[in-house]
Scaffold this active site. Structure first.
Site, PDB file in Angstrom:
ATOM      1  N   SER A 145       0.832  -1.197   0.000  1.00 56.18           N
ATOM      2  CA  SER A 145       0.000   0.000   0.000  1.00 56.18           C
ATOM      3  C   SER A 145       0.875   1.259   0.000  1.00 56.18           C
ATOM      4  O   SER A 145       1.640   1.459  -0.944  1.00 56.18           O
ATOM      5  CB  SER A 145      -0.965  -0.065   1.186  1.00 56.18           C
ATOM      6  N   ASP A 221     -10.194  -5.724  -3.041  1.00 56.18           N
ATOM      7  CA  ASP A 221      -9.561  -4.689  -2.207  1.00 56.18           C
ATOM      8  C   ASP A 221     -10.468  -3.463  -2.139  1.00 56.18           C
ATOM      9  O   ASP A 221     -10.811  -2.879  -3.179  1.00 56.18           O
ATOM     10  CB  ASP A 221      -8.207  -4.327  -2.838  1.00 56.18           C
ATOM     11  N   HIS A 254      -7.524  -5.941   1.099  1.00 57.39           N
ATOM     12  CA  HIS A 254      -6.320  -5.122   1.310  1.00 57.39           C
ATOM     13  C   HIS A 254      -5.487  -5.615   2.496  1.00 57.39           C
ATOM     14  O   HIS A 254      -4.469  -5.020   2.821  1.00 57.39           O
ATOM     15  CB  HIS A 254      -6.756  -3.670   1.549  1.00 57.39           C
TER      16      HIS A 254
END
Ligand SMILES: N[C@@H](CCC(=O)N[C@@H](CS)C(=O)NCC(=O)O)C(=O)O
Length: 276
Positions: A145, A221, A254
């Protein structure tokens, strides 16, 4: 430098150290996994950069990477994600300030004093690791991320310094998404021309080294469309022929459950480059 955790793990040691960072002007924790091969000589290092809200703990407790690192004889270093301490500027939101260093050097008040995670991860931390641990100068980069953004940007800005790079669910174009716009405005100021040097999608066009990128992205996600947008990186890579393997994985979200599911493939990818 003080060792604050020391645990046997996958035949090696999962340790956490605390040291005073000159670059960041505060005490910092970092995690280091030393595989069993490190008992017999220097091993290469994979640097892992975590995402928003994380410390050095998230990756070492959730990703399950140690057994793969032990298999391949690779050390893994996982720093914290921002400077820390009472005199370090912060924001009430989770996506700015502590836990959200974005792996850049801030130029704006009140951030510029301490927020220099780019210099810390590229220069100070490897110098310390290479001086104090049984490791070689063969380095690889990965992250998740905000840390996936960091891995891509650090590799693109430093040709020759890393043997390989990969990312999980990276913010590929921070200049074009809310997380990045907020952080870059605060840390770098409103002039978007200054943002381009910290944006992987923008850097691709001018890269002098075409280091292949491995990107893992879950299609379940929750941040995919608004914050991550991997097709922007795909388009930039296609335009200049930059090698990119973008693995789109149905259903995965995620979280670290996604990272744990594919970290073995990523350690394999780095091992091939690090042991070449
Ligand atoms: N909604 C989340 C956004 C932050 C988030 O998802 N952080 C990711 C990286 S961008 C993470 O790794 N969180 C810690 C963890 O899952 O252990 C929150 O407010 O905590």
């Amino acid at each position: 430098m003080e060792r604050i955790e020391h645990r046997a793990c996958a035949g090696g040691w999962q340790d956490v150290y605390r040291h005073q960072s000159v670059t960041l002007g505060c005490a910092m924790n970092f995690a280091i996994y030393l595989p069993p091969q490190a008992e017999h000589g220097p091993v290469p290092v994979l640097y892992w950069l975590s995402g928003l809200t994380c410390t050095e703990q998230n990756f070492i407790t959730k990703a399950g990477a140690q057994r793969y690192a032990a298999e391949h004889g690779i050390a893994i270093v996982a720093p914290d994600t921002s400077p820390r301490g009472d005199d370090v500027a912060d924001d009430a939101a989770y996506d700015l300030g502590k836990g959200a260093g974005f792996y850049l050097n801030a130029t704006q008040a009140p951030w510029a004093n301490h927020y220099r995670m780019y210099d810390y991860v590229v220069t100070e931390l490897p110098a310390l690791i290479e001086a104090r641990f049984p490791v070689s100068q063969a380095r690889a980069l990965s992250g998740h991320s905000m840390g996936g953004h960091g891995a891509l940007v650090l590799a693109l800005r430093n040709p020759g310094r890393y043997r390989s790079v990969s990312a999980f669910s990276p913010i590929v174009a921070p200049s074009q998404v809310p997380w990045g716009e907020k952080a870059f405005n605060a840390y770098l100021g409103p002039d978007q021309a200054d943002w381009q040097a910290w944006d992987a999608t923008a850097l691709i066009a001018h890269a002098t080294e075409r280091l292949p990128l491995l990107v893992e992205q879950g299609l379940g996600d929750e941040f995919l469309e608004k914050q991550l947008r991997p097709t922007l990186l795909q388009t930039a890579c296609d335009a200049v022929g930059h090698p990119l393997q973008l693995n789109l994985r149905p259903d995965y979200d995620h979280s670290y459950y996604f990272i744990a599911s594919f970290i073995g493939e990523h350690v394999d990818w780095h091992a091939r480059a690090l042991h070449a």
